[in-house]
Design a protein around this motif. Structure first.
Motif, PDB file in Angstrom:
ATOM      1  N   GLU A  88      35.850  38.128  36.470  1.00  0.00           N
ATOM      2  CA  GLU A  88      36.241  39.511  36.763  1.00  0.00           C
ATOM      3  C   GLU A  88      35.397  40.160  37.865  1.00  0.00           C
ATOM      4  O   GLU A  88      35.695  41.280  38.284  1.00  0.00           O
ATOM      5  N   ASP A  89      34.380  39.474  38.343  1.00  0.00           N
ATOM      6  CA  ASP A  89      33.619  39.950  39.500  1.00  0.00           C
ATOM      7  C   ASP A  89      34.294  39.569  40.817  1.00  0.00           C
ATOM      8  O   ASP A  89      33.853  39.993  41.890  1.00  0.00           O
ATOM      9  N   THR A  90      35.354  38.777  40.733  1.00  0.00           N
ATOM     10  CA  THR A  90      36.083  38.376  41.932  1.00  0.00           C
ATOM     11  C   THR A  90      36.654  39.597  42.644  1.00  0.00           C
ATOM     12  O   THR A  90      37.373  40.398  42.033  1.00  0.00           O
ATOM     13  N   ALA A  91      36.315  39.733  43.911  1.00  0.00           N
ATOM     14  CA  ALA A  91      36.738  40.906  44.678  1.00  0.00           C
ATOM     15  C   ALA A  91      36.241  40.774  46.115  1.00  0.00           C
ATOM     16  O   ALA A  91      35.416  39.900  46.418  1.00  0.00           O
ATOM     17  N   VAL A  92      36.749  41.649  46.959  1.00  0.00           N
ATOM     18  CA  VAL A  92      36.143  41.828  48.275  1.00  0.00           C
ATOM     19  C   VAL A  92      35.044  42.872  48.115  1.00  0.00           C
ATOM     20  O   VAL A  92      35.296  43.963  47.588  1.00  0.00           O
ATOM     21  N   TYR A  93      33.854  42.534  48.551  1.00  0.00           N
ATOM     22  CA  TYR A  93      32.703  43.418  48.429  1.00  0.00           C
ATOM     23  C   TYR A  93      32.435  44.090  49.775  1.00  0.00           C
ATOM     24  O   TYR A  93      32.330  43.418  50.804  1.00  0.00           O
ATOM     25  N   TYR A  94      32.327  45.404  49.723  1.00  0.00           N
ATOM     26  CA  TYR A  94      32.122  46.205  50.924  1.00  0.00           C
ATOM     27  C   TYR A  94      30.763  46.887  50.880  1.00  0.00           C
ATOM     28  O   TYR A  94      30.368  47.459  49.857  1.00  0.00           O
ATOM     29  N   CYS A  95      30.107  46.871  52.003  1.00  0.00           N
ATOM     30  CA  CYS A  95      28.845  47.577  52.174  1.00  0.00           C
ATOM     31  C   CYS A  95      29.133  48.993  52.687  1.00  0.00           C
ATOM     32  O   CYS A  95      30.059  49.198  53.497  1.00  0.00           O
ATOM     33  N   ASN A  96      28.356  49.935  52.219  1.00  0.00           N
ATOM     34  CA  ASN A  96      28.496  51.333  52.638  1.00  0.00           C
ATOM     35  C   ASN A  96      27.122  51.914  52.928  1.00  0.00           C
ATOM     36  O   ASN A  96      26.153  51.592  52.251  1.00  0.00           O
ATOM     37  N   ALA A  97      27.057  52.765  53.952  1.00  0.00           N
ATOM     38  CA  ALA A  97      25.777  53.405  54.262  1.00  0.00           C
ATOM     39  C   ALA A  97      26.030  54.788  54.844  1.00  0.00           C
ATOM     40  O   ALA A  97      26.985  54.980  55.615  1.00  0.00           O
ATOM     41  N   TYR A  98      25.174  55.724  54.481  1.00  0.00           N
ATOM     42  CA  TYR A  98      25.237  57.080  55.032  1.00  0.00           C
ATOM     43  C   TYR A  98      24.128  57.176  56.068  1.00  0.00           C
ATOM     44  O   TYR A  98      22.948  57.122  55.721  1.00  0.00           O
ATOM     45  N   ILE A  99      24.549  57.321  57.324  1.00  0.00           N
ATOM     46  CA  ILE A  99      23.624  57.128  58.443  1.00  0.00           C
ATOM     47  C   ILE A  99      23.522  58.368  59.323  1.00  0.00           C
ATOM     48  O   ILE A  99      24.541  59.001  59.636  1.00  0.00           O
ATOM     49  N   TYR A 100      22.289  58.677  59.707  1.00  0.00           N
ATOM     50  CA  TYR A 100      22.027  59.720  60.691  1.00  0.00           C
ATOM     51  C   TYR A 100      21.768  59.053  62.043  1.00  0.00           C
ATOM     52  O   TYR A 100      20.923  58.178  62.152  1.00  0.00           O
ATOM     53  N   SER A 101      22.481  59.510  63.057  1.00  0.00           N
ATOM     54  CA  SER A 101      22.379  58.853  64.360  1.00  0.00           C
ATOM     55  C   SER A 101      21.273  59.424  65.243  1.00  0.00           C
ATOM     56  O   SER A 101      20.951  58.844  66.280  1.00  0.00           O
TER      57      SER A 101
END
Length: 125
Positions: A88-101
Motif C-alpha cells: 500500500e506504499d506503492t505510489a508516485v512520491y513527490y517532493c515539495n518545498a517552500y522556498i524564498y528566492s
C-alpha cells in the motif's frame, strides 16, 4: 527559477527499504518547510511527511515508525528513508518545498511552493 529533482524510487519487495532524495537548485535564498507527498493510482495526493527549517517533523499515521525524513540544508536536499515497505506504499512520491528566492522575499514572507516531477515507488513481490 527553482527545480526540485527526486531520485531513488524503484521496485522493492514487501518488508524492504528505499531511500528517496530530493535536491533543490536554482534561485534559492532559503528553504522553509520541505516534505514528501504521494499519489497512488486512483487516489488523491496525500502528505506523507514534512520537516520545517526548525521544529518538529510531521508524519502521516500510515507511515509513523517506518519512514524517516531528514534534510541537509547545506545541500538544499531532503531525504526520505522508507523501511518495512508495504504494497500500500506503492505510489508516485513527490517532493515539495517552500522556498524564498531572495532576502527581500524572506523578510516579507513571500515564498513559493515548488514541486518535483515525482518518482515511482512500487512495493511488490
Amino acid at each position: 527559477q527553482v527545480q526540485l529533482v527526486e531520485s531513488g524510487g524503484g521496485l522493492v519487495q514487501p518488508g524492504g527499504s528505499l531511500r528517496l532524495s530530493c535536491a533543490a537548485s536554482g534561485s534559492i535564498f532559503s528553504i522553509n518547510a520541505m516534505g514528501w507527498y504521494r499519489q497512488a493510482p486512483g487516489k488523491e495526493r496525500e502528505l506523507v511527511t514534512s520537516i520545517p527549517s526548525r521544529g518538529i517533523t510531521n508524519y502521516a499515521d500510515s507511515v509513523k515508525g517506518r519512514f524517516i525524513i531528514s534534510r541537509d540544508n547545506a545541500k538544499n536536499t531532503v531525504y526520505l528513508q522508507m523501511n518495512s515497505l508495504k504494497p500500500e506504499d506503492t505510489a508516485v512520491y513527490y517532493c515539495n518545498a517552500y522556498i524564498y528566492s531572495s532576502g527581500y522575499a524572506a523578510a516579507r514572507g513571500y515564498g513559493m511552493d515548488y514541486w518535483g516531477k515525482g518518482t515511482l515507488v512500487t512495493v511488490s513481490s
